[in-house]
Motif scaffolding. Sequence first.
Motif, PDB file in Angstrom:
ATOM      1  N   ARG A   1       3.308 124.302  80.791  1.00 58.83           N
ATOM      2  CA  ARG A   1       2.865 124.753  82.112  1.00 58.83           C
ATOM      3  C   ARG A   1       3.684 125.955  82.579  1.00 58.83           C
ATOM      4  NH1 ARG A   1      -0.909 121.189  83.545  1.00 58.83           N
ATOM      5  NH2 ARG A   1      -0.807 119.117  82.591  1.00 58.83           N
ATOM      6  N   ASP A   2       4.970 125.946  82.256  1.00 56.69           N
ATOM      7  CA  ASP A   2       5.810 127.104  82.599  1.00 56.69           C
ATOM      8  C   ASP A   2       5.363 128.357  81.848  1.00 56.69           C
ATOM      9  OD1 ASP A   2       7.306 125.533  84.278  1.00 56.69           O
ATOM     10  OD2 ASP A   2       8.979 125.246  82.875  1.00 56.69           O
ATOM     11  N   ALA A   3       4.767 128.133  80.663  1.00 57.89           N
ATOM     12  CA  ALA A   3       4.281 129.250  79.850  1.00 57.89           C
ATOM     13  C   ALA A   3       2.857 129.662  80.229  1.00 57.89           C
ATOM     14  CB  ALA A   3       4.323 128.877  78.372  1.00 57.89           C
ATOM     15  N   GLY A   4       2.308 129.031  81.257  1.00 60.80           N
ATOM     16  CA  GLY A   4       0.963 129.367  81.708  1.00 60.80           C
ATOM     17  C   GLY A   4      -0.131 128.707  80.895  1.00 60.80           C
ATOM     18  N   GLU A   5       0.235 127.699  80.092  1.00 55.96           N
ATOM     19  CA  GLU A   5      -0.736 127.019  79.224  1.00 55.96           C
ATOM     20  C   GLU A   5      -1.219 125.715  79.854  1.00 55.96           C
ATOM     21  OE1 GLU A   5      -2.017 128.109  76.516  1.00 55.96           O
ATOM     22  OE2 GLU A   5      -0.738 129.803  75.972  1.00 55.96           O
TER      23      GLU A   5
ATOM     24  N   ALA B   1      -3.188 115.356  67.420  1.00 52.36           N
ATOM     25  CA  ALA B   1      -2.151 115.885  66.535  1.00 52.36           C
ATOM     26  C   ALA B   1      -2.366 117.377  66.284  1.00 52.36           C
ATOM     27  CB  ALA B   1      -2.137 115.123  65.216  1.00 52.36           C
ATOM     28  N   GLY B   2      -3.617 117.798  66.185  1.00 52.52           N
ATOM     29  CA  GLY B   2      -3.901 119.216  66.000  1.00 52.52           C
ATOM     30  C   GLY B   2      -3.504 120.042  67.211  1.00 52.52           C
ATOM     31  N   LEU B   3      -3.788 119.532  68.406  1.00 50.92           N
ATOM     32  CA  LEU B   3      -3.412 120.235  69.638  1.00 50.92           C
ATOM     33  C   LEU B   3      -1.894 120.399  69.726  1.00 50.92           C
ATOM     34  CD1 LEU B   3      -5.776 118.502  72.235  1.00 50.92           C
ATOM     35  CD2 LEU B   3      -5.930 120.864  71.424  1.00 50.92           C
ATOM     36  N   ILE B   4      -1.170 119.371  69.322  1.00 52.59           N
ATOM     37  CA  ILE B   4       0.287 119.411  69.422  1.00 52.59           C
ATOM     38  C   ILE B   4       0.900 120.191  68.266  1.00 52.59           C
ATOM     39  CG2 ILE B   4       2.382 117.993  69.347  1.00 52.59           C
ATOM     40  CD1 ILE B   4       0.737 115.793  70.762  1.00 52.59           C
ATOM     41  N   GLY B   5       0.464 119.900  67.050  1.00 53.92           N
ATOM     42  CA  GLY B   5       1.086 120.499  65.872  1.00 53.92           C
ATOM     43  C   GLY B   5       0.775 121.956  65.674  1.00 53.92           C
ATOM     44  N   THR B   6      -0.366 122.417  66.206  1.00 48.84           N
ATOM     45  CA  THR B   6      -0.730 123.827  66.039  1.00 48.84           C
ATOM     46  C   THR B   6      -0.712 124.569  67.366  1.00 48.84           C
ATOM     47  OG1 THR B   6      -2.078 123.344  64.093  1.00 48.84           O
ATOM     48  CG2 THR B   6      -2.501 125.419  65.223  1.00 48.84           C
ATOM     49  N   ASP B   7      -1.554 124.143  68.324  1.00 49.55           N
ATOM     50  CA  ASP B   7      -1.689 124.886  69.581  1.00 49.55           C
ATOM     51  C   ASP B   7      -0.402 124.894  70.399  1.00 49.55           C
ATOM     52  OD1 ASP B   7      -4.215 124.875  68.574  1.00 49.55           O
ATOM     53  OD2 ASP B   7      -5.201 124.152  70.369  1.00 49.55           O
ATOM     54  N   LEU B   8       0.203 123.712  70.549  1.00 46.35           N
ATOM     55  CA  LEU B   8       1.462 123.643  71.305  1.00 46.35           C
ATOM     56  C   LEU B   8       2.559 124.417  70.591  1.00 46.35           C
ATOM     57  CD1 LEU B   8       3.109 120.600  73.027  1.00 46.35           C
ATOM     58  CD2 LEU B   8       4.372 121.810  71.250  1.00 46.35           C
ATOM     59  N   ALA B   9       2.637 124.269  69.272  1.00 45.63           N
ATOM     60  CA  ALA B   9       3.670 124.968  68.503  1.00 45.63           C
ATOM     61  C   ALA B   9       3.552 126.477  68.652  1.00 45.63           C
ATOM     62  CB  ALA B   9       3.585 124.570  67.031  1.00 45.63           C
ATOM     63  N   VAL B  10       2.318 126.987  68.628  1.00 44.21           N
ATOM     64  CA  VAL B  10       2.103 128.425  68.808  1.00 44.21           C
ATOM     65  C   VAL B  10       2.482 128.845  70.221  1.00 44.21           C
ATOM     66  CG1 VAL B  10       0.357 130.244  68.917  1.00 44.21           C
ATOM     67  CG2 VAL B  10       0.311 128.592  67.050  1.00 44.21           C
ATOM     68  N   ALA B  11       2.035 128.074  71.207  1.00 43.40           N
ATOM     69  CA  ALA B  11       2.277 128.428  72.609  1.00 43.40           C
ATOM     70  C   ALA B  11       3.759 128.466  72.943  1.00 43.40           C
ATOM     71  CB  ALA B  11       1.562 127.446  73.523  1.00 43.40           C
ATOM     72  N   LEU B  12       4.543 127.586  72.334  1.00 38.33           N
ATOM     73  CA  LEU B  12       5.975 127.520  72.620  1.00 38.33           C
ATOM     74  C   LEU B  12       6.811 128.284  71.602  1.00 38.33           C
ATOM     75  CD1 LEU B  12       6.388 123.814  73.811  1.00 38.33           C
ATOM     76  CD2 LEU B  12       5.933 125.877  75.159  1.00 38.33           C
ATOM     77  N   ASP B  13       6.129 128.980  70.692  1.00 36.23           N
ATOM     78  CA  ASP B  13       6.820 129.818  69.708  1.00 36.23           C
ATOM     79  C   ASP B  13       7.765 129.007  68.828  1.00 36.23           C
ATOM     80  OD1 ASP B  13       7.294 132.188  68.407  1.00 36.23           O
ATOM     81  OD2 ASP B  13       8.878 132.855  69.765  1.00 36.23           O
ATOM     82  N   ILE B  14       7.305 127.816  68.437  1.00 36.90           N
ATOM     83  CA  ILE B  14       8.082 127.000  67.519  1.00 36.90           C
ATOM     84  C   ILE B  14       7.581 127.330  66.118  1.00 36.90           C
ATOM     85  CG2 ILE B  14       8.830 124.672  66.912  1.00 36.90           C
ATOM     86  CD1 ILE B  14       7.861 123.761  69.658  1.00 36.90           C
ATOM     87  N   SER B  15       8.214 128.297  65.481  1.00 30.22           N
ATOM     88  CA  SER B  15       7.693 128.761  64.193  1.00 30.22           C
ATOM     89  C   SER B  15       8.746 128.867  63.091  1.00 30.22           C
ATOM     90  CB  SER B  15       7.016 130.120  64.375  1.00 30.22           C
ATOM     91  OG  SER B  15       7.918 131.038  64.984  1.00 30.22           O
ATOM     92  N   PRO B  16       9.614 127.859  62.957  1.00 31.51           N
ATOM     93  CA  PRO B  16      10.601 127.929  61.872  1.00 31.51           C
ATOM     94  C   PRO B  16      10.023 127.545  60.514  1.00 31.51           C
ATOM     95  CG  PRO B  16      10.873 125.898  63.081  1.00 31.51           C
ATOM     96  CD  PRO B  16       9.813 126.693  63.804  1.00 31.51           C
ATOM     97  N   GLY B  17       8.861 126.918  60.493  1.00 32.78           N
ATOM     98  CA  GLY B  17       8.266 126.482  59.232  1.00 32.78           C
ATOM     99  C   GLY B  17       8.802 125.162  58.776  1.00 32.78           C
TER     100      GLY B  17
END
Length: 364
Positions: free
Chosen positions: A288-292, A341-357
């Motif tokens: 929500r802080d990220a506008g999502e 799981a898709g919303l969290i593992g992909t969409d949320l990860a992208v929105a919060l810039d969690i991209s360490p792999g």
Amino acid sequence: MTRILILMVSFLAISAAGPASPARASDTDDTFRAITKASVYDHIIPRYEHLATAGTGLETAATAYCQDRTAQNFTTLDTAFRNYWIAWAGIRHIQFGPVQFLNRGFRIQFWPDTRNKIGRQLSRVLAAEDSAALEHATFAKTSIAVQGLPALERLLADGDAGYAAPKGSFKCALTTTIASNLAIAAKGIVDNWNPTDGYAHAVAMAGTGEGPYSETYEVTVELLQSLLGELEASRDVRLGRPLGSELDKARPKLAEAWRSGLSRDILVASLKGTEDLYLSGGFDQALRDAGENTLADQITAGFQQAVTQSRALEGSLYDAFTAPEKREALQAIRADLKVLAGLIGTDLAVALDISPGFNSRDGD
């Protein structure tokens, strides 16, 4: 390995995100620290404290029953056993930190047990009737298959009458030993999470050059893995394996805690636990802080729907797995969990810039 595979799929879409600018890195570090703090103090520690309280109640009830084996005392013991398992189901998704020390997680619950190791090992212990093996230091080193909840469930399955047999006294001693083992494990986890010099302090130091986490995002990844891993466990292990691909391939005895009839309550507690990690653990607020807001609303609604549908299941899940009309409801829950799981593992990860792999602490 399962959790790693989840992240492999979840993060493929964002693996090429590239390095963030210094300002962006600072913003994301603040987000990760906020998620860590909220998760630890508003979710993890309170739920482990609840588990420790349940452990004390279980140990007390087991001791009281074995001192005076009455039907009433057995009912109190059985209730305490159920309370502990439900408390555990609400926090077992946390698979890092003190729960890994001394192999506590598997000692609390060895599951899934696809080769009936629990049954075989428990039979050996009961047949041996070796009181010396029940000394705490010795028992803590025995097979993890007989140290936790599934073994205790088998001991309690025949009710008060099951302790009236010739070996009832030893069976009761084993029951008390397992209850004590579960209480000690829960208390140990709480003690090891203490903010002063425990794991809460270690995760707070992430990114500072002190402790096990060299980057702030690593704790967030641990939490995200915990969330996704438990959703997958509910979808594919709690529901998928007993369901089978078709009705004639259903295997209800693969269901978690089917002997005690706790399968549905455990499913609900697990979903509520992961929902609380998402909400109280700071992920919702970060979105929500990220506008999502739309994504945050979708995830919240996804959790609510899964919990509501699971609570609406009537009767025993053991019977539901082989009932055509109820299998449809179980499949619907599985489908909803896949979307969530898709919303969290992909969409949320992208929105919060969690991209360490990958989490650098996985060891692979």
